[in-house]
Design an enzyme around this catalytic site. Structure first.
Site, PDB file in Angstrom:
ATOM      1  N   CYS A 113     -61.705 -22.262 -27.505  1.00 23.04           N
ATOM      2  CA  CYS A 113     -61.314 -22.303 -26.082  1.00 23.04           C
ATOM      3  C   CYS A 113     -62.162 -21.394 -25.207  1.00 23.04           C
ATOM      4  CB  CYS A 113     -59.838 -21.963 -25.930  1.00 23.04           C
ATOM      5  SG  CYS A 113     -58.789 -23.168 -26.729  1.00 23.04           S
ATOM      6  N   HIS A 249     -58.813 -19.963 -18.530  1.00 21.86           N
ATOM      7  CA  HIS A 249     -58.597 -21.032 -19.506  1.00 21.86           C
ATOM      8  C   HIS A 249     -57.146 -21.475 -19.406  1.00 21.86           C
ATOM      9  CE1 HIS A 249     -58.184 -23.358 -23.035  1.00 21.86           C
ATOM     10  NE2 HIS A 249     -57.506 -22.443 -23.708  1.00 21.86           N
ATOM     11  N   ASN A 279     -53.921 -28.169 -22.545  1.00 16.51           N
ATOM     12  CA  ASN A 279     -55.035 -27.318 -22.993  1.00 16.51           C
ATOM     13  C   ASN A 279     -56.186 -28.219 -23.456  1.00 16.51           C
ATOM     14  OD1 ASN A 279     -56.792 -25.616 -24.341  1.00 16.51           O
ATOM     15  ND2 ASN A 279     -55.214 -24.522 -25.474  1.00 16.51           N
TER      16      ASN A 279
HETATM   17  N1  ACO Z   1     -40.227 -28.661 -28.675  1.00 16.26           N
HETATM   18  C1  ACO Z   1     -39.068 -28.038 -28.947  1.00 16.26           C
HETATM   19  N2  ACO Z   1     -38.995 -26.926 -29.691  1.00 16.26           N
HETATM   20  C2  ACO Z   1     -40.151 -26.412 -30.151  1.00 16.26           C
HETATM   21  C3  ACO Z   1     -41.393 -27.012 -29.895  1.00 16.26           C
HETATM   22  C4  ACO Z   1     -41.416 -28.177 -29.125  1.00 16.26           C
HETATM   23  N3  ACO Z   1     -42.540 -28.831 -28.797  1.00 16.26           N
HETATM   24  N4  ACO Z   1     -42.351 -26.259 -30.478  1.00 16.26           N
HETATM   25  C5  ACO Z   1     -41.743 -25.231 -31.088  1.00 16.26           C
HETATM   26  N5  ACO Z   1     -40.416 -25.320 -30.897  1.00 16.26           N
HETATM   27  C6  ACO Z   1     -39.357 -24.436 -31.375  1.00 16.26           C
HETATM   28  C7  ACO Z   1     -39.762 -23.652 -32.594  1.00 16.26           C
HETATM   29  O1  ACO Z   1     -39.583 -24.406 -33.766  1.00 16.26           O
HETATM   30  C8  ACO Z   1     -38.844 -22.476 -32.511  1.00 16.26           C
HETATM   31  O2  ACO Z   1     -37.598 -22.856 -33.009  1.00 16.26           O
HETATM   32  P1  ACO Z   1     -36.692 -21.833 -33.890  1.00 16.26           P
HETATM   33  O3  ACO Z   1     -36.406 -20.686 -32.958  1.00 16.26           O
HETATM   34  O4  ACO Z   1     -35.517 -22.662 -34.256  1.00 16.26           O
HETATM   35  O5  ACO Z   1     -37.575 -21.454 -35.034  1.00 16.26           O
HETATM   36  C9  ACO Z   1     -38.686 -22.232 -31.003  1.00 16.26           C
HETATM   37  O6  ACO Z   1     -39.098 -23.465 -30.381  1.00 16.26           O
HETATM   38  C10 ACO Z   1     -39.525 -21.100 -30.477  1.00 16.26           C
HETATM   39  O7  ACO Z   1     -40.851 -21.245 -30.972  1.00 16.26           O
HETATM   40  P2  ACO Z   1     -41.985 -20.245 -30.587  1.00 16.26           P
HETATM   41  O8  ACO Z   1     -43.242 -20.635 -31.306  1.00 16.26           O
HETATM   42  O9  ACO Z   1     -41.481 -18.847 -30.737  1.00 16.26           O
HETATM   43  O10 ACO Z   1     -42.130 -20.564 -29.005  1.00 16.26           O
HETATM   44  P3  ACO Z   1     -42.999 -19.823 -27.954  1.00 16.26           P
HETATM   45  O11 ACO Z   1     -42.154 -19.412 -26.824  1.00 16.26           O
HETATM   46  O12 ACO Z   1     -43.923 -18.798 -28.556  1.00 16.26           O
HETATM   47  O13 ACO Z   1     -43.933 -20.991 -27.393  1.00 16.26           O
HETATM   48  C11 ACO Z   1     -46.201 -21.799 -27.651  1.00 16.26           C
HETATM   49  C12 ACO Z   1     -44.800 -21.676 -28.293  1.00 16.26           C
HETATM   50  C13 ACO Z   1     -46.064 -22.643 -26.413  1.00 16.26           C
HETATM   51  C14 ACO Z   1     -47.122 -22.456 -28.652  1.00 16.26           C
HETATM   52  C15 ACO Z   1     -46.742 -20.404 -27.267  1.00 16.26           C
HETATM   53  O14 ACO Z   1     -46.577 -19.522 -28.352  1.00 16.26           O
HETATM   54  C16 ACO Z   1     -48.214 -20.405 -26.884  1.00 16.26           C
HETATM   55  O15 ACO Z   1     -48.598 -20.923 -25.840  1.00 16.26           O
HETATM   56  N6  ACO Z   1     -49.079 -19.766 -27.670  1.00 16.26           N
HETATM   57  C17 ACO Z   1     -50.489 -19.556 -27.314  1.00 16.26           C
HETATM   58  C18 ACO Z   1     -51.335 -20.806 -27.357  1.00 16.26           C
HETATM   59  C19 ACO Z   1     -52.769 -20.426 -27.022  1.00 16.26           C
HETATM   60  O16 ACO Z   1     -53.029 -19.704 -26.093  1.00 16.26           O
HETATM   61  N7  ACO Z   1     -53.720 -20.870 -27.811  1.00 16.26           N
HETATM   62  C20 ACO Z   1     -55.087 -20.348 -27.587  1.00 16.26           C
HETATM   63  C21 ACO Z   1     -56.034 -21.323 -27.203  1.00 16.26           C
HETATM   64  S1  ACO Z   1     -56.038 -22.755 -28.246  1.00 16.26           S
HETATM   65  C22 ACO Z   1     -57.590 -22.791 -29.040  1.00 16.26           C
HETATM   66  O17 ACO Z   1     -58.382 -21.886 -29.046  1.00 16.26           O
HETATM   67  C23 ACO Z   1     -57.843 -24.025 -29.859  1.00 16.26           C
END
Ligand code: ACO
Length: 322
Positions: A113, A249, A279
């Site tokens: 990214c 980004h 993204n």
């Molecule tokens: N729909 C519903 N529930 C979901 C989903 C979904 N699509 N995805 C995850 N959940 C659930 C999980 O299973 C978890 O459930 P549990 O509590 O029963 O275990 C709950 O939601 C919370 O999950 P988290 O992973 O803690 O959610 P979080 O608030 O962290 O959000 C996210 C997840 C959106 C992925 C976030 O962590 C994020 O944006 N991370 C950074 C992404 C990023 O910046 N990537 C870098 C660039 S990508 C690259 O370089 C290729």
């Protein structure tokens, strides 16, 4: 000393749009969860026969048109991508051929990214040292091909697209500074495990898809983006209040808002496209730039701060006068 400046921007988004509702039929998720946790509403998904070079070419042609630069004037092509058309040749060579030009350097940069910032950094160095005068710098990605469509934790986050700029030698800066970093210790937090030398035969299996520990990546992204923004401002003796537009980004609206808040930048000076594009990895900054240039928000003379964070981890920033 030569400087480089952005002479034109371009973008391409595939025609097919997938909404959050569409994902409700595929995995256990909801429009509400996706909006609240990420800010994403919809994303563009490439057609089955559409390739990264198709998208990069369209974005490049638009950027050339805006820059009023003929393709014969291009003497460097750098494409940031982790989803190339082929193992080799590079997508940059394919785009060069499709533009009908040849002879000069064309290569891909692989920094997930943060790829566009890496590509911009390299192109800027080429131009400053006289190695090129007019570069096409492109970010183009088809993440829909490396998404595990059964993993709700990742499949809702990504989209496809391409953004391009023409970066031209100039008497005035232009690019004021670029900053790129990496920390390979966090490989396992965000990766596609399959590769060429480590199990090409796995490419049809689960290891061919994105795996991410979202929470840990989130925390790292917020910290690192703040540090890189401060590094960039301090090197240039610039205050956050001097910046006209922050163009980050586009991974997650919460990451973008946290980065803006730490800089005391109101959200009306931040370009946000994650709601419409999701993204798009290395395409996200040039796509967001093109949107804001074409809708009139970003104007000539504006001071812009780009910042990105991605797998590797890699991260980077650029401060520039548009
Ligand atoms: N729909 C519903 N529930 C979901 C989903 C979904 N699509 N995805 C995850 N959940 C659930 C999980 O299973 C978890 O459930 P549990 O509590 O029963 O275990 C709950 O939601 C919370 O999950 P988290 O992973 O803690 O959610 P979080 O608030 O962290 O959000 C996210 C997840 C959106 C992925 C976030 O962590 C994020 O944006 N991370 C950074 C992404 C990023 O910046 N990537 C870098 C660039 S990508 C690259 O370089 C290729």
């Amino acid at each position: 000393m030569n400087y480089s400046s952005i002479a034109g921007t371009g973008a391409y988004l595939p025609r097919r749009v997938m909404t959050n509702k569409d994902f409700e039929a595929i995995v256990d998720t909801s429009d509400e969860w996706i909006r609240e946790r990420t800010g994403i509403k919809r994303r563009h998904i490439a057609a089955e026969d559409e390739t990264t070079s198709d998208m990069a070419l369209e974005a490049a042609l638009q950027a050339l048109q805006m820059a009023k630069v003929s393709k014969e004037d291009i003497d460097l092509i750098i494409i940031a991508t982790t989803t190339p058309d082929k193992v080799f040749p590079s997508t940059a060579c394919i785009v060069q051929r499709r533009l009908g030009i040849s002879g000069f350097a064309a290569f891909d940069v692989h920094a997930a990214c943060a790829g566009f910032i890496y590509a911009l950094d390299i192109a800027n160095r080429f131009i400053k040292t006289g190695g090129a005068r007019c570069a096409l710098v492109i970010g183009a990605e088809i993440y829909s091909r490396i998404i595990n469509w059964k993993d709700r934790g990742t499949c809702v986050l990504f989209g496809d697209g391409a953004g391009a700029i023409v970066l031209r030698a100039s008497d005035q800066p232009g690019i004021l500074s670029t900053h790129i970093h990496a920390d390979g210790r966090h490989e396992e937090l965000l990766h596609v495990p399959a590769g060429i030398s480590s199990g090409y035969e796995q490419l049809q299996q689960e290891k061919a898809f994105i795996q991410m520990k979202g929470n840990e990546v989130f925390r790292a992204a917020v910290g690192v983006l703040d540090a890189i923004a401060r590094e960039t401002l301090s090197v240039n003796g610039v205050q956050p209040g001097d910046i006209d537009w922050l163009i980050p980004h586009q991974a997650n609206l919460r990451i973008i808002s946290a980065a803006a808040r730490k800089l005391d930048m109101p959200m009306d000076r931040v370009v946000v496209t994650v709601d419409e594009h999701a993204n798009t990895s290395s395409a996200s900054i040039p796509l967001a730039l093109d949107v804001a240039v074409r809708d009139g928000r970003v104007k000539r003379g504006h001071l812009l701060l780009f910042e990105a964070f991605g797998a590797g981890f890699t991260w980077g920033s650029a401060l520039l006068r548009f």
